[in-house]
Scaffold this motif. Structure first.
Motif, PDB file in Angstrom:
ATOM      1  N   VAL A 176     -66.031  54.476  76.129  1.00  0.00           N
ATOM      2  CA  VAL A 176     -66.837  55.652  75.553  1.00  0.00           C
ATOM      3  C   VAL A 176     -65.880  56.189  74.775  1.00  0.00           C
ATOM      4  N   LEU A 177     -66.307  56.618  73.673  1.00  0.00           N
ATOM      5  CA  LEU A 177     -65.779  57.300  72.705  1.00  0.00           C
ATOM      6  C   LEU A 177     -66.194  59.016  72.631  1.00  0.00           C
ATOM      7  N   LEU A 178     -65.088  59.666  72.618  1.00  0.00           N
ATOM      8  CA  LEU A 178     -65.345  61.366  72.387  1.00  0.00           C
ATOM      9  C   LEU A 178     -64.595  61.688  71.238  1.00  0.00           C
ATOM     10  N   CYS A 179     -65.333  61.946  70.190  1.00  0.00           N
ATOM     11  CA  CYS A 179     -64.616  61.930  68.915  1.00  0.00           C
ATOM     12  C   CYS A 179     -64.984  63.744  68.293  1.00  0.00           C
ATOM     13  N   LEU A 182     -66.660  53.214  63.661  1.00  0.00           N
ATOM     14  CA  LEU A 182     -67.503  51.859  63.126  1.00  0.00           C
ATOM     15  C   LEU A 182     -66.731  50.728  63.617  1.00  0.00           C
ATOM     16  N   LEU A 183     -65.287  50.882  63.842  1.00  0.00           N
ATOM     17  CA  LEU A 183     -64.410  49.717  64.107  1.00  0.00           C
ATOM     18  C   LEU A 183     -64.749  49.301  65.488  1.00  0.00           C
ATOM     19  N   VAL A 184     -65.087  50.099  66.417  1.00  0.00           N
ATOM     20  CA  VAL A 184     -65.493  50.000  67.936  1.00  0.00           C
ATOM     21  C   VAL A 184     -66.742  49.295  67.798  1.00  0.00           C
ATOM     22  N   GLN A 185     -67.753  49.840  66.885  1.00  0.00           N
ATOM     23  CA  GLN A 185     -69.154  49.445  66.743  1.00  0.00           C
ATOM     24  C   GLN A 185     -69.207  47.810  66.284  1.00  0.00           C
ATOM     25  N   ARG A 187     -70.640  53.582  74.446  1.00  0.00           N
ATOM     26  CA  ARG A 187     -71.248  54.864  74.318  1.00  0.00           C
ATOM     27  C   ARG A 187     -70.638  55.994  73.394  1.00  0.00           C
ATOM     28  N   VAL A 188     -71.052  56.608  72.390  1.00  0.00           N
ATOM     29  CA  VAL A 188     -70.148  57.436  71.279  1.00  0.00           C
ATOM     30  C   VAL A 188     -70.799  58.817  71.284  1.00  0.00           C
ATOM     31  N   PHE A 189     -69.884  59.763  71.695  1.00  0.00           N
ATOM     32  CA  PHE A 189     -70.162  61.359  71.927  1.00  0.00           C
ATOM     33  C   PHE A 189     -69.306  61.565  70.899  1.00  0.00           C
ATOM     34  N   THR A 208     -74.630  57.817  69.914  1.00  0.00           N
ATOM     35  CA  THR A 208     -74.653  56.109  69.908  1.00  0.00           C
ATOM     36  C   THR A 208     -75.538  55.619  68.914  1.00  0.00           C
ATOM     37  N   HIS A 209     -76.877  55.938  68.834  1.00  0.00           N
ATOM     38  CA  HIS A 209     -77.808  55.600  68.126  1.00  0.00           C
ATOM     39  C   HIS A 209     -77.404  55.467  66.645  1.00  0.00           C
ATOM     40  N   LEU A 210     -76.957  56.796  66.083  1.00  0.00           N
ATOM     41  CA  LEU A 210     -76.352  56.713  64.713  1.00  0.00           C
ATOM     42  C   LEU A 210     -75.307  56.039  64.356  1.00  0.00           C
ATOM     43  N   VAL A 211     -74.376  55.752  65.456  1.00  0.00           N
ATOM     44  CA  VAL A 211     -73.335  54.714  65.101  1.00  0.00           C
ATOM     45  C   VAL A 211     -73.817  53.528  64.966  1.00  0.00           C
ATOM     46  N   THR A 212     -74.811  52.890  65.836  1.00  0.00           N
ATOM     47  CA  THR A 212     -75.497  51.715  65.443  1.00  0.00           C
ATOM     48  C   THR A 212     -76.248  51.493  64.544  1.00  0.00           C
ATOM     49  N   THR A 213     -77.068  52.315  63.914  1.00  0.00           N
ATOM     50  CA  THR A 213     -77.625  52.167  62.384  1.00  0.00           C
ATOM     51  C   THR A 213     -76.799  52.557  61.637  1.00  0.00           C
TER      52      THR A 213
END
Length: 454
Positions: free
Chosen positions: A284-287, A302-305, A315-317, A327-332
């Motif tokens: 889980v990333l909290l940024c 992006l690196l973790v993705q 999961r990214v927050f 999370t969906h924005l990092v994936t795309t």
């Protein structure tokens, strides 16, 4: 090799290592062998031979070239033109415009040396406070203001189409930028003669991309960092896979070891182990996406993705003064990393008030709405500078996250010496969770492979 060259080569390699290029004894021996074969007559050939022996990655070539020009310079002292009758600034600009129009590289190199000698000297060139400045030279010469004049000379008075005109203008801009680089090289060479090569190499050579501080990186440097994501992710994935392979070996299985030893007369030469079968960890990333910290957070996301195959779930927050899942924005966004941060700020609910980071409120919002994302197999990475703008740091929320997670690590892109200065609550958070300084890609790669579970 003649006397003096081995010492020069050894100093050159030390300067490369100080700038993050891992040239060891084996590479140094290869470089010396290349010089034995190539000799010292053709400087361009020497440059390419040493680069082949000492450079391992594309992002290191700019650092290599800058150091090579210091330790194997094209000349010594003032250029020959500077010893002749002095030119005026306007005469120098006229010659520069003509050389740019013709694309004459030799003339541009000579003019760069003349410009530094005429315009770049400050103080007493031989005194302790003197030297040569590329910035001062370019400010006085203003080569970028010659583009229109050079373009007119290239056209020769004839009309050209819009497409051809744009190509000509882009080509002239490239020549001007190349000339600016030659001025910087010449200024470093002249400064090294006054202050010493080692000192100039330490302070005047731009570091390789993986050594650039996230918080002061330019847009060009951040773009270069984004291009390193995939190669770096492959390297880190290999390291994580090797760690996972080592950790699957558990304690010695005494019963199986004794049974196996019967074939050697009871001597246990080949121990048998109880193999662990750990599940893949969750991340889980909290940024923090406020201000200059956003560049660091974007790169890390992006690196973790890119490493997603190494983990069971990611999961990214993100937050500024409000938290939302991205999370969906990092994936795309992996396909368009340059605009990932802008997409998050526009499509996710990260800003409610004035756009200043609010760690206390954002952490509270995360624990109230998404605490179920954290479980006993979850490693939480908090990315941010811990600057609360004077607000409540909400340490209780961090403790609540820590109580549920397997690990919690805080990666801070600020220097450790700046923690808890001004409005920073870094040391308060560091009392609750493990905090690490993470200012460069090199540090990030080291921390990812050392901290993340396998």
């Amino acid at each position: 090799m003649t006397g003096g060259v081995p010492e020069r080569l050894a100093s050159f390699v030390r300067a490369l290592r100080a700038q993050g290029i891992p040239a060891g004894p084996a590479e140094t021996v290869d470089a010396a062998a290349a010089l034995e074969v190539l000799g010292m007559d053709d400087r361009a050939l020497v440059r390419e031979g040493l680069a082949a022996a000492l450079v391992r990655r594309g992002g290191q070539r700019a650092v290599f070239d800058a150091a090579f020009d210091l330790y194997f310079p094209a000349g010594v002292g003032a250029p020959e033109r500077a010893r002749e009758e002095p030119s005026t600034l306007e005469e120098l600009r006229e010659e520069l415009a003509a050389a740019l129009a013709d694309g004459d590289r030799q003339a541009l190199s000579q003019l760069a040396g003349l410009a530094v000698d005429m315009l770049g000297q400050y103080g007493s060139a031989s005194g302790p406070g003197g030297g040569f400045s590329a910035h001062q030279t370019l400010e006085r010469l203003q080569p970028q203001t010659l583009i229109a004049r050079v373009l007119a000379a290239v056209r020769g008075g004839g009309a050209r189409g819009e497409f051809t005109d744009r190509l000509d203008r882009d080509e002239i801009r490239r020549r001007v930028e190349g000339f600016r680089g030659q001025v910087r090289t010449e200024a470093r060479r002249r400064a090294a003669e006054v202050r010493g090569r080692e000192r100039v190499a330490k302070h005047a050579i731009a570091p390789s991309p993986d050594r650039v501080d996230f918080l002061i990186a330019s847009r060009t440097q951040l773009a270069e960092l984004r291009r390193t994501i995939q190669p770096l992710s492959r390297k880190l994935a290999t390291r994580l896979a090797a760690r996972r392979k080592r950790t699957t070996r558990g304690q010695v299985d005494l019963r199986r070891t004794l049974r196996r030893s019967l074939s050697t007369g009871g001597v246990p030469l080949r121990p048998a182990y109880r193999h662990r079968r750990p599940g893949r960890p969750e991340i889980v990333l909290l940024c923090d996406l406020s201000g200059s910290v956003a560049g660091f957070a974007n790169f890390t996301m992006l690196l973790v993705q890119a490493l997603r195959d190494q983990f069971g779930k990611i999961r990214v927050f993100a937050f500024v003064d409000s938290t939302d899942e991205v999370t969906h924005l990092v994936t795309t966004g992996a396909a368009d990393p340059e605009h990932l941060g802008a997409r998050m700020l526009s499509e996710a609910a990260l800003v409610r008030w004035d756009g200043h980071s609010d760690y206390g409120g954002s952490l509270r919002q995360f624990t109230e709405n998404w605490l179920d994302a954290v479980g006993p197999r979850t490693s939480v990475l908090i990315l941010g500078d811990a600057r609360t703008n004077g607000g409540d740091p909400n340490l209780d929320a961090v403790r609540e996250i820590k109580a549920r997670a397997r690990h919690v690590y805080w990666l801070n892109p600020e220097r450790r010496s700046l923690w808890s200065t001004g409005d920073s609550a870094a040391l308060e958070y560091a009392d609750v969770v493990e905090m690490h300084e993470c200012r460069t890609v090199h540090q990030l790669g080291t921390l990812v492979t050392r901290l993340l579970p396998v």
